[in-house]
Design an enzyme around this catalytic site. Structure first.
Site, PDB file in Angstrom:
ATOM      1  N   ILE A 146       8.313   2.060  11.652  1.00  0.00           N
ATOM      2  CA  ILE A 146       7.995   2.134  10.224  1.00  0.00           C
ATOM      3  C   ILE A 146       7.775   3.623   9.979  1.00  0.00           C
ATOM      4  CG2 ILE A 146       6.344   1.687   8.381  1.00  0.00           C
ATOM      5  CD1 ILE A 146       5.796  -1.026   9.503  1.00  0.00           C
ATOM      6  N   TYR A 147       8.742   4.255   9.356  1.00  0.00           N
ATOM      7  CA  TYR A 147       8.689   5.694   9.108  1.00  0.00           C
ATOM      8  C   TYR A 147       8.672   5.937   7.607  1.00  0.00           C
ATOM      9  CZ  TYR A 147       9.999   6.825  13.988  1.00  0.00           C
ATOM     10  OH  TYR A 147      10.030   6.962  15.343  1.00  0.00           O
ATOM     11  N   GLY A 179       1.941   3.042  -0.717  1.00  0.00           N
ATOM     12  CA  GLY A 179       2.031   1.634  -0.369  1.00  0.00           C
ATOM     13  C   GLY A 179       3.358   1.222   0.253  1.00  0.00           C
ATOM     14  N   TYR A 218      -2.294  -0.451  11.445  1.00  0.00           N
ATOM     15  CA  TYR A 218      -2.002  -1.700  12.161  1.00  0.00           C
ATOM     16  C   TYR A 218      -3.249  -2.557  12.314  1.00  0.00           C
ATOM     17  CZ  TYR A 218       2.398   0.640  13.007  1.00  0.00           C
ATOM     18  OH  TYR A 218       3.580   1.298  12.829  1.00  0.00           O
TER      19      TYR A 218
END
Length: 184
Positions: free
Chosen positions: A103-104, A113, A149
């Site tokens: 997830i970059y 967001g 996370y």
């Protein structure tokens, strides 16, 4: 008239082999922005050359079991997600898992967001593919990612060594259970 609120147009695109150059550009940019200051220039150059080599990215974009999704903000590439299932996972994991490999988010699009939107997409894809768990690896010193996370309900499962050039670094393996859980 005074503008009180403006929402950028956000679109989602599944990437194909034709998007390899764009994927390479955003991958290198976001990786350097996130990890550049923590690694030697030599180790960074070696890693980027191997990880984001254009033909390697083309193969990844056409590999069954791997998918890339790009978020665009007002038609500007802003963030992307890479997920893997089955044999395409970067670690040997049971078939009940979906891996979030990346997830970059580009620097100028952070705090909008977009990471949350990509996480929602990953969870939806895992459920669509009948997976029970999601896993990912995250560098032990990436405090921002660790907090993200944690907020999403991932828990520390194990760890492995990740080589940045000749530097052995520790990645934590985090897992999220999907069964019996109402998502955000």
């Amino acid at each position: 008239k005074e503008i009180l609120f403006y929402m950028e147009e956000i679109t989602l695109k599944k990437l194909t082999e034709d998007d390899a150059q764009q994927l390479q550009t955003i991958s290198i940019e976001t990786y350097v922005d996130t990890f550049g200051e923590f690694n030697t220039a030599e180790n960074m150059a070696t890693y980027l050359e191997e990880a984001y080599e254009i033909d390697k990215l083309r193969r990844e974009l056409t590999t069954i079991g791997s998918e890339f999704y790009l978020l665009m903000v007002s038609d500007i590439p802003a963030a992307y997600l890479k997920i893997n299932i089955d044999e395409q996972q970067s670690e040997e994991m049971p078939a009940i898992f979906l891996e979030i490999e990346r997830i970059y988010v580009r620097k100028q699009f952070k705090r909008m967001g977009l990471g949350n939107r990509l996480m929602e997409l990953a969870i939806a894809k895992a459920k669509e593919k009948k997976k029970e768990k999601i896993w990912l690896g995250v560098w032990e010193h990436n405090k921002t990612a660790l907090a993200f996370y944690d907020k999403w309900g991932f828990t520390h499962f194990s760890e492995h060594i990740f080589y940045m050039g000749d530097d052995a670094q520790t990645d934590y393996i985090f897992v999220k259970e999907l069964l019996g859980e109402d998502e955000k």
